[in-house]
Enzyme design. Structure first.
Site, PDB file in Angstrom:
ATOM      1  N   SER A 173       0.820  -1.210   0.000  1.00 21.86           N
ATOM      2  CA  SER A 173       0.000   0.000   0.000  1.00 21.86           C
ATOM      3  C   SER A 173       0.854   1.259   0.000  1.00 21.86           C
ATOM      4  O   SER A 173       1.807   1.388   0.773  1.00 21.86           O
ATOM      5  CB  SER A 173      -0.911   0.018   1.234  1.00 21.86           C
ATOM      6  OG  SER A 173      -1.546   1.269   1.363  1.00 21.86           O
ATOM      7  N   HIS A 175      -0.136   3.995   1.117  1.00 21.82           N
ATOM      8  CA  HIS A 175      -0.383   4.696   2.375  1.00 21.82           C
ATOM      9  C   HIS A 175       0.700   4.394   3.404  1.00 21.82           C
ATOM     10  O   HIS A 175       1.014   5.233   4.251  1.00 21.82           O
ATOM     11  CB  HIS A 175      -1.760   4.316   2.919  1.00 21.82           C
ATOM     12  CG  HIS A 175      -2.890   4.984   2.211  1.00 21.82           C
ATOM     13  ND1 HIS A 175      -3.234   6.306   2.427  1.00 21.82           N
ATOM     14  CD2 HIS A 175      -3.754   4.529   1.269  1.00 21.82           C
ATOM     15  CE1 HIS A 175      -4.267   6.630   1.667  1.00 21.82           C
ATOM     16  NE2 HIS A 175      -4.598   5.567   0.954  1.00 21.82           N
ATOM     17  N   GLU A 231      -9.277   6.085  -8.775  1.00 22.57           N
ATOM     18  CA  GLU A 231      -9.417   6.738  -7.473  1.00 22.57           C
ATOM     19  C   GLU A 231      -9.044   8.222  -7.585  1.00 22.57           C
ATOM     20  O   GLU A 231      -7.892   8.598  -7.359  1.00 22.57           O
ATOM     21  CB  GLU A 231      -8.534   6.064  -6.419  1.00 22.57           C
ATOM     22  CG  GLU A 231      -8.950   4.640  -6.089  1.00 22.57           C
ATOM     23  CD  GLU A 231      -8.182   4.061  -4.906  1.00 22.57           C
ATOM     24  OE1 GLU A 231      -7.290   4.756  -4.353  1.00 22.57           O
ATOM     25  OE2 GLU A 231      -8.470   2.910  -4.524  1.00 22.57           O
ATOM     26  N   TRP A 233      -9.551  10.513  -5.705  1.00 29.18           N
ATOM     27  CA  TRP A 233      -9.305  11.089  -4.375  1.00 29.18           C
ATOM     28  C   TRP A 233      -7.917  10.763  -3.820  1.00 29.18           C
ATOM     29  O   TRP A 233      -7.496  11.349  -2.848  1.00 29.18           O
ATOM     30  CB  TRP A 233     -10.358  10.561  -3.394  1.00 29.18           C
ATOM     31  CG  TRP A 233     -10.262   9.064  -3.171  1.00 29.18           C
ATOM     32  CD1 TRP A 233      -9.446   8.420  -2.291  1.00 29.18           C
ATOM     33  CD2 TRP A 233     -10.990   8.050  -3.859  1.00 29.18           C
ATOM     34  NE1 TRP A 233      -9.621   7.056  -2.379  1.00 29.18           N
ATOM     35  CE2 TRP A 233     -10.577   6.799  -3.331  1.00 29.18           C
ATOM     36  CE3 TRP A 233     -11.981   8.072  -4.854  1.00 29.18           C
ATOM     37  CZ2 TRP A 233     -11.091   5.580  -3.775  1.00 29.18           C
ATOM     38  CZ3 TRP A 233     -12.490   6.851  -5.295  1.00 29.18           C
ATOM     39  CH2 TRP A 233     -12.044   5.624  -4.758  1.00 29.18           C
ATOM     40  N   HIS A 234      -7.231   9.808  -4.447  1.00 28.96           N
ATOM     41  CA  HIS A 234      -5.957   9.315  -3.901  1.00 28.96           C
ATOM     42  C   HIS A 234      -4.786  10.088  -4.499  1.00 28.96           C
ATOM     43  O   HIS A 234      -4.435   9.907  -5.669  1.00 28.96           O
ATOM     44  CB  HIS A 234      -5.808   7.820  -4.205  1.00 28.96           C
ATOM     45  CG  HIS A 234      -4.550   7.206  -3.659  1.00 28.96           C
ATOM     46  ND1 HIS A 234      -4.521   6.458  -2.501  1.00 28.96           N
ATOM     47  CD2 HIS A 234      -3.282   7.226  -4.114  1.00 28.96           C
ATOM     48  CE1 HIS A 234      -3.290   6.038  -2.273  1.00 28.96           C
ATOM     49  NE2 HIS A 234      -2.522   6.493  -3.253  1.00 28.96           N
TER      50      HIS A 234
END
Length: 263
Positions: A173, A175, A231, A233-234
C-alpha cells in the site's frame, strides 16, 4: 672557431627540440581540456533532460521469501504496487501532521504524512482555498497492521480477488509510505468515491495537483497498468518535476519509470 659553431649548432638544436616538445605538450593539454569540457557539457545536457533522474530514485529490490521487496523505501519516488512490496514493519521516521483541514477530529495515524508530502499538501490546500475551493484530508499514513485490517474487511464483503482491485494488500500500500493522502470535500459529503471527480473541488485538484508535487495515482484510464481501479481522491507525492512529467504526458507512475533513464 669550428668548436664555437658546433656549440652554437648543438644549442640551437636543443632549443628547437625543447620548443617542439613544449608545443606538443600544450596541444595535448588543450586536447584534454577540450575533451573534459565536452564531457562536462554532455553531463550538463543529460542533467537538463527531465527524463534522466538519479539512480537512487529507482527501486532497489531484493527477493525476500518470494516477494520483490524494496530496499530504499525512504525514496520519495518509491514505486509501491502489486509487484513491489515495502520491507516488513516499515514505518517512515519523519511523519508529521500537515496543517490542513481534516474530515475527522481524532488524533490517529491517518492524520500523518512524511514531512515533504505534508508541506506540499499544505501548499496544495492553500492554493485551492485561494481559488475558492475547500479541501479536506481523509486518510494519510496507514501502518501494515491497519492495511491488513482494511484489506480483510474488504475481502470479507466480497472476495480477496475483488478486494485487491480496490484495496492494496498489506505491504503493497502506498499509504504505508507516508506519501499518499486521500482527500475529499464537503460537497461530496467527505466520501472517497469517484463522484469526487465531478465536484468543483475534484476538478480543480485534477488540474492543479501536479503543481504541488502530487499525482492522481490511480487514473481512470490506467487500471490495466496500476491494477487498481480509478481513485480521483488518492493523491501521491512524487515531487514537482516528476509530477509535471506524469501530468503532461498523461501517464502512470509505472510508465514514468519505464521512460526514465538513470544518471
Amino acid at each position: 672557431m669550428k668548436q664555437r659553431r658546433m656549440t652554437l649548432l648543438v644549442t640551437t638544436l636543443i632549443l628547437l627540440l625543447s620548443a617542439c616538445q613544449e608545443t606538443q605538450e600544450n596541444q595535448q593539454t588543450d586536447h584534454s581540456a577540450k575533451e573534459e569540457n565536452t564531457n562536462s557539457e554532455n553531463k550538463e545536457e543529460d542533467n537538463d533532460d527531465p527524463w534522466v533522474i538519479e539512480e537512487e530514485r529507482f527501486n532497489e529490490t531484493e527477493t525476500v521469501e518470494g516477494v520483490e521487496t524494496i530496499q530504499n523505501p525512504d525514496n520519495v519516488q518509491v514505486l509501491v504496487n502489486h509487484d513491489y512490496a515495502l520491507p516488513e514493519g516499515y514505518e517512515p521516521d519523519d511523519l508529521v501532521i500537515p496543517d490542513v483541514a481534516f474530515s475527522f477530529d481524532e488524533d490517529v495515524e491517518k492524520r500523518y504524512l512524511r514531512e515533504p508530502a505534508a508541506d506540499a499538501l499544505e501548499d496544495l490546500f492553500d492554493a485551492a482555498a485561494d481559488d475558492g475551493h475547500d479541501l479536506f484530508a481523509v486518510s494519510g499514513f496507514r501502518s501494515y497492521e491497519r492495511q491488513d485490517a482494511v484489506f480483510a474487511n474488504a475481502a470479507a464483503e466480497t472476495s480477496e480477488e475483488e478486494a485487491s482491485e480496490t484495496v492494496a494488500t498489506p505491504g503493497n500500500s502506498e499509504h504505508q509510505t507516508g506519501l499518499a493522502m486521500d482527500i475529499s470535500s464537503e460537497s461530496n459529503d467527505f466520501e472517497l468515491n469517484t463522484s469526487f471527480a465531478e465536484t468543483e473541488e475534484g476538478a480543480w485538484v485534477a488540474e492543479h495537483a501536479h503543481e504541488h508535487g502530487f499525482i492522481i495515482r490511480y487514473p481512470e484510464d490506467g487500471e490495466e497498468i496500476t491494477d487498481i481501479s480509478y481513485e480521483p481522491w488518492h493523491l501521491r507525492y512524487v515531487g514537482e518535476e516528476a509530477a509535471e512529467l506524469i501530468y503532461e504526458n498523461d501517464i502512470t507512475l509505472e510508465e514514468f519509470f519505464e521512460h526514465a533513464g538513470k544518471i
